[in-house]
Design an enzyme around this catalytic site. Structure first.
Site, short mmCIF file in Angstrom:
data_model
loop_
_atom_site.label_atom_id
_atom_site.label_comp_id
_atom_site.label_asym_id
_atom_site.label_seq_id
_atom_site.Cartn_x
_atom_site.Cartn_y
_atom_site.Cartn_z
N MET A 21 0.85 -1.19 0.00
CA MET A 21 0.00 0.00 0.00
C MET A 21 0.89 1.25 0.00
O MET A 21 0.44 2.33 0.37
CB MET A 21 -0.95 -0.01 1.20
CG MET A 21 -1.90 -1.20 1.17
SD MET A 21 -3.43 -0.94 2.05
CE MET A 21 -2.82 -0.67 3.70
N GLY A 22 2.15 1.10 -0.39
CA GLY A 22 3.05 2.26 -0.46
C GLY A 22 3.58 2.63 0.92
O GLY A 22 3.57 1.81 1.84
N LEU A 24 6.64 3.04 1.56
CA LEU A 24 7.56 1.90 1.63
C LEU A 24 8.65 2.13 2.67
O LEU A 24 9.16 3.23 2.83
CB LEU A 24 8.19 1.67 0.25
CG LEU A 24 7.18 1.40 -0.87
CD1 LEU A 24 7.91 1.22 -2.20
CD2 LEU A 24 6.31 0.20 -0.57
N HIS A 28 9.37 -3.52 3.37
CA HIS A 28 9.03 -3.76 1.96
C HIS A 28 10.29 -4.05 1.14
O HIS A 28 10.28 -4.93 0.27
CB HIS A 28 8.34 -2.53 1.36
CG HIS A 28 7.05 -2.16 2.03
ND1 HIS A 28 6.92 -1.02 2.80
CD2 HIS A 28 5.84 -2.77 2.06
CE1 HIS A 28 5.69 -0.93 3.25
NE2 HIS A 28 5.01 -1.99 2.84
N GLN A 52 -10.37 -2.50 2.49
CA GLN A 52 -9.85 -3.20 3.67
C GLN A 52 -9.80 -2.28 4.89
O GLN A 52 -9.30 -2.66 5.94
CB GLN A 52 -8.51 -3.86 3.39
CG GLN A 52 -7.33 -2.91 3.19
CD GLN A 52 -6.06 -3.66 2.79
OE1 GLN A 52 -5.92 -4.08 1.66
NE2 GLN A 52 -5.13 -3.82 3.72
N GLY A 138 5.05 -10.02 4.45
CA GLY A 138 5.83 -9.97 5.68
C GLY A 138 5.15 -10.72 6.82
O GLY A 138 3.92 -10.67 6.96
N LYS A 140 5.11 -9.88 9.74
CA LYS A 140 4.47 -8.96 10.69
C LYS A 140 2.94 -9.06 10.60
O LYS A 140 2.25 -8.99 11.61
CB LYS A 140 4.90 -7.52 10.42
CG LYS A 140 4.72 -6.65 11.64
CD LYS A 140 4.40 -5.24 11.31
CE LYS A 140 3.01 -5.11 10.81
NZ LYS A 140 2.58 -3.79 10.45
N ARG A 178 2.43 2.60 9.60
CA ARG A 178 1.67 3.35 10.60
C ARG A 178 2.55 3.88 11.73
O ARG A 178 2.08 4.69 12.53
CB ARG A 178 0.53 2.49 11.15
CG ARG A 178 -0.56 2.24 10.12
CD ARG A 178 -1.79 1.59 10.72
NE ARG A 178 -2.91 1.62 9.80
CZ ARG A 178 -3.29 0.61 9.01
NH1 ARG A 178 -2.61 -0.53 9.04
NH2 ARG A 178 -4.32 0.72 8.20
O1 PAF Z 1 -0.11 -5.78 3.62
C1 PAF Z 1 -0.54 -4.86 2.89
O2 PAF Z 1 0.13 -3.85 2.64
C2 PAF Z 1 -1.92 -4.99 2.26
O3 PAF Z 1 -2.81 -5.62 3.13
C3 PAF Z 1 -1.90 -5.67 0.89
C4 PAF Z 1 -1.43 -7.11 0.98
C5 PAF Z 1 -1.00 -4.90 -0.07
C6 PAF Z 1 -3.32 -5.69 0.30
O4 PAF Z 1 -3.81 -4.40 0.15
#
Ligand code: PAF
Length: 278
Positions: A21-22, A24, A28, A52, A138, A140, A178
């Site tokens: 979701m960026g 990064l 990541h 989500q 990950g 996590k 976050r």
């Molecule tokens: O873990 C995440 O960043 C998100 O839940 C994912 C897997 C990219 C789905 O939106």
């Protein structure tokens, strides 16, 4: 992206896919490095997936900096970035969802209704576009990895799910986009998550097998931190996510927790294994 992926496959190149979701961070980047080791071509997606997030969650304010992320991954030698817009992924009349029934209601699912249905739906869509040989997640997000593995198995998807270790700050805090929300005081307080897991691991290594005692020890430590408020602490089976009562000498167990530090909800986890704990 579908055409690119199709051509890659026609050319016999294996595809490693890192969905994100960026915002990064090193976590990541560790997934990207692993993807580069395992696959000929690496595709990273950046998409803040609205479905989500719950209505009172942080979708609107979730950190977004596509230009910075794009530059970062280009510098790391990622072959393709897929950053679709919301309308491409969710046309107005979108009605089709994927759910891992039951698993999606446990642990984080009970505090975040609909969250995992949103995750499995978007991951399914991304897999359909890219058809990766390998997809990297990950540890996590332990429950997410368990749920995605189950989805891949149940729906006979032709993608290998690769789970990579949690990357931590030097004081133990698990990296998360976050973490940016934390004030300096909250950042200090957030260490309590990994400290409580370390305590659990220590008690386990000393022979404690009663789940209630391990959970109490974790809770008591977290409750000493004034800026922290427990959402849940659970010890569960690593496949079914069912709560365990007593740990046995054969099966690994997932210790998972979610804690609000200030208003930021953080998660972390630990796998307890009889011989070699990780
Ligand atoms: O873990 C995440 O960043 C998100 O839940 C994912 C897997 C990219 C789905 O939106």
């Amino acid at each position: 992206m579908k055409t690119v992926a199709r051509k890659l496959r026609r050319d016999g190149r294996s595809i490693g896919f890192v969905p994100t979701m960026g915002a990064l961070h090193e976590g990541h980047l560790s997934l990207i490095r692993r993807a580069q080791q395992m696959a000929d071509t690496v595709i990273v997606s950046i998409f803040v997936n609205p479905i989500q997030f719950g209505p009172s969650e942080d979708f609107e304010v979730y950190p977004r900096d596509l230009a910075r992320d794009a530059e970062l991954i280009a510098n790391k030698g990622v072959d393709y970035l897929f950053a679709p817009n919301i309308d491409e992924m969710y046309p107005e009349d979108f009605v089709t969802y994927v759910a891992t029934e039951g698993l999606d209601k446990r642990l984080c699912g009970s505090s975040r209704p609909g969250h995992f249905r949103g995750v499995t739906t978007i991951v399914n869509k991304l897999f359909n576009v890219i058809a990766p040989d390998y997809a990297f997640f990950g540890q996590k997000d332990a429950q997410q990895t368990i749920i995605i593995r189950r989805m891949v198995r149940d729906l006979c998807m032709d993608t290998e799910v690769v789970v990579c270790p949690t990357v931590r700050e030097s004081d133990g805090l698990a990296l998360s986009s976050r973490n940016q929300y934390l004030s300096p005081e909250e950042r200090q307080a957030a260490r309590v998550l990994s400290r409580s897991l370390q305590l659990c691991r220590q008690l386990y290594q000393e022979g404690e097998r009663q789940v209630s005692k391990l959970i109490t020890a974790i809770r008591e430590l977290i409750e000493k931190e004034p800026l922290a408020r427990i959402d849940y602490v659970a010890i569960a089976d690593v496949d079914s996510l069912e709560f365990l009562v007593e740990l046995d000498e054969e099966d690994p167990a997932l210790v998972a927790l979610a804690v609000f530090v200030g208003t930021t909800r953080l998660i972390d986890n630990l796998i307890l294994k009889p011989e070699t704990e990780s």
